[in-house]
Every structure is written in structure tokens, then in C-alpha cells.
Write a protein that holds these residues in place. Structure first.
Motif, PDB file in Angstrom:
ATOM      1  N   SER A 260       0.818  -1.219   0.000  1.00  0.00           N
ATOM      2  CA  SER A 260       0.000   0.000   0.000  1.00  0.00           C
ATOM      3  C   SER A 260       0.849   1.265   0.000  1.00  0.00           C
ATOM      4  O   SER A 260       0.338   2.355  -0.253  1.00  0.00           O
ATOM      5  N   GLN A 261       2.163   1.119   0.267  1.00  0.00           N
ATOM      6  CA  GLN A 261       3.051   2.284   0.270  1.00  0.00           C
ATOM      7  C   GLN A 261       3.362   2.775  -1.143  1.00  0.00           C
ATOM      8  O   GLN A 261       3.831   3.887  -1.323  1.00  0.00           O
ATOM      9  N   GLY A 262       3.150   1.909  -2.129  1.00  0.00           N
ATOM     10  CA  GLY A 262       3.371   2.339  -3.501  1.00  0.00           C
ATOM     11  C   GLY A 262       4.627   1.775  -4.133  1.00  0.00           C
ATOM     12  O   GLY A 262       5.451   1.108  -3.476  1.00  0.00           O
TER      13      GLY A 262
END
Length: 312
Positions: A260-262
Motif C-alpha cells: 500500500s506504500q506504492g
């Protein structure tokens, strides 16, 4: 000083110093040490960077081994607050009559809510409270200072000076900023704050990072000894620790908290994993120069990732 190292004879010295057990109100055995066991520098053993700020608060690194909790008890401490992500050794602390409270925070800030929970632990303690993070330099002093401001034990204008004296790195601008901005709690506000339990999960990714940090400390200490074994931990194998660090990074890449951090975060994670794999290979090949180069590359990657995603 490396947080994972301590004198090998400390436990034996401690056992000689301890009097007989007494019983607590629940019927369990509680050690009541009356003597503080000190290391070769004269500091309380197992309590690196220890400093007592006032009659209610002391700060330092994570208590290291049984001797550390015995020393805290001998010095009159009643409560231990961890703001680190790792699970506290609550059972070991309880052996010495110490209550553990867990308020995990990041390197980016000390929120008002976290400050309130640490303040509550201090206010409800039957004696002084020891506040720690992992290394005792950044999050621990910041959380302790914020709690002291919330309780009226410290002037907000003094927090910057206090953190600098504790060794808090200025790159953690969020810790400095939010500590100085902490608000004083009224009696009613403090009364409404619940006391945190002995363990609060910081999330899968944070917990994994905390475990990786411990393994990295072993590797760092081994590097400082030309990749030799550690005198106090002869059972710790540097190649094995590198493999466990690599496995830890691989597992992190599968976590929802990580993905989810990318993409940029995942790329840094993958690059770090590759560097640690090279470190393990170099250690198993007996090539200290290559091991050092791989360690330094991994450390640089971790530093860049922390600066981008953790410290702000």
C-alpha cells in the motif's frame, strides 16, 4: 554503544546481589533487588543511554536482559513504557514488580494522543517511570518530553534543548516539532485517558521492521569485528543473521502494509533485499571486503527509505 551487547558476567553478578523473593498481592514471586549492578563504565548494566530526568521520569534504550529490569527495580522504578514497535518483555519485567505499558510510535511525530497515553502511565505509576524506545536516542526521549509537557513537568520551550542533549537526530524534524507543540492536559482530560496494555500491535510492517532492526544490530556489531563472532553472543552466526534479514525483507514485500506504500517503496524494498542477499553470499564465501561493501549498500538503501517513508 551497540544495543544488543552487554557484559557476559552481568547475570552472575546480579544473582549474587539479589536477596530472597517476596510475594506480590497476586501470590506470584517478585524479586526485590537492593543493589544496582553496574557495567564497566559505572552505568546501570543493561540500560544503555540511561538518564533520570526528574523524580518521575527516566529515559534510555530498551532494557537488555534480566539485569536491566533488576536494576530498574533496584533504582525504585515501578513502570516501564516502551514506544518501540517490538513486543515488550512484560513477563520478565513483572518478575521484578514492574508494570509495562506499550505506546508504539513512529519516527515522524509524537501525536497528542500518544503523549497523553505516556503521561497517563507516568501519572498512574506508584513510582518513577522508565520510558524507552530501541536505541534510547530518538522516539523515547521525544515521547518522554511530550509526556512531561502534558503533565506540566517541562516547559515546551525546553524540549528542543532536551532532545538535543539526548542525542535525538535533527533529521527527525517531526519529533522535534510535535514535542514542542504538545499541549498541557487538564486533570479532567488526563482522567479520561485509558492506560495502554503491555502490548499494542504496531501493525505487521512495523513489527517486521522492528525484528529486522535487531538482526541488523548483530550484523553491524559483527562488521565492527571484521565480520567475526560476537564475544557475548558466540552462538550468533553472521551469515545466518543475513539470511534471516533477507527472509524478513522478502516477507515484508508480501504484506499489505508494504504494497500500500506504492511502487517507490516496493522498489527500495526489493533493492535492499538484493543487497542483503549479496551480503549473505559474501559472508558464506569468506570475503569480508565484499561483505562490507554489500552491508554499506544495504545500509544506504535503508537510510534513503527511512528518510522518504519513515522519518517524515
Amino acid at each position: 554503544m551497540n544495543q544488543t551487547l552487554r557484559l557476559a558476567c552481568a547475570t552472575a553478578s546480579l544473582l549474587l546481589a539479589l536477596p530472597a523473593c517476596t510475594s506480590d498481592t497476586s501470590g506470584g514471586a517478585v524479586e526485590r533487588p537492593a543493589v544496582v549492578v553496574r557495567d564497566s563504565h559505572g552505568d546501570p548494566d543493561g540500560l544503555h543511554r540511561y538518564k533520570q530526568w526528574n523524580e518521575k521520569v527516566g529515559v534510555g534504550a530498551q532494557p537488555e536482559g534480566e539485569v536491566a529490569f533488576a536494576n530498574l527495580a533496584a533504582m525504585g522504578y515501578k513502570t516501564v513504557v516502551s514506544v518501540d514497535g517490538a513486543k515488550p518483555e512484560a513477563d520478565l519485567a513483572a518478575k521484578y514488580g514492574l508494570r509495562y505499558v506499550h505506546v508504539p510510535i513512529g519516527y515522524d511525530k509524537v501525536g497528542q494522543d500518544a503523549a497523553a497515553h505516556v503521561a497517563k502511565a507516568i501519572e498512574t505509576s506508584d513510582g518513577p517511570t522508565y520510558v524507552h524506545c530501541h536505541h534510547g536516542k530518538h522516539r523515547g526521549p521525544a515521547a518522554a518530553a511530550s509526556a512531561c509537557v502534558a503533565l506540566g513537568l517541562m516547559d515546551p520551550a525546553k524540549t528542543e534543548e532536551t532532545l538535543k542533549a539526548a542525542g535525538t537526530d535533527p533529521k527527525y524534524a517531526g519529533l522535534y516539532r510535535t514535542t514542542a507543540a504538545t499541549k498541557r492536559l487538564s486533570g479532567e482530560e488526563l482522567a479520561a485517558v485509558p492506560v495502554n496494555p503491555a502490548y499494542v500491535s504496531p501493525g505487521d510492517l512495523a513489527a517486521a521492521m522492528a525484528d529486522l532492526d535487531f538482526r541488523w544490530e548483530y550484523l553491524k556489531a559483527s562488521k565492527e569485528r571484521a565480520w567475526g563472532l560476537l564475544p557475548d553472543h558466540p552462538d550468533v552466526s553472521p551469515p545466518h543473521e543475513a539470511r534471516m534479514a533477507w527472509e524478513g525483507l522478502r516477507e515484508m514485500a508480501r504484506m499489505k502494509d508494504a504494497t500500500s506504500q506504492g511502487g517507490e517503496f516496493m522498489k527500495m524494498l526489493a533493492d535492499s533485499e538484493a543487497a542483503v542477499a549479496k551480503l549473505e553470499a559474501a559472508l558464506r564465501a569468506g570475503d569480508p571486503a565484499a561483505a562490507t561493501a554489500s552491508f554499506d549498500a544495504a545500509a544506504k538503501l535503508c537510510g534513503s527509505c527511512h528518510k522518504k517513508f519513515r522519518d517524515n
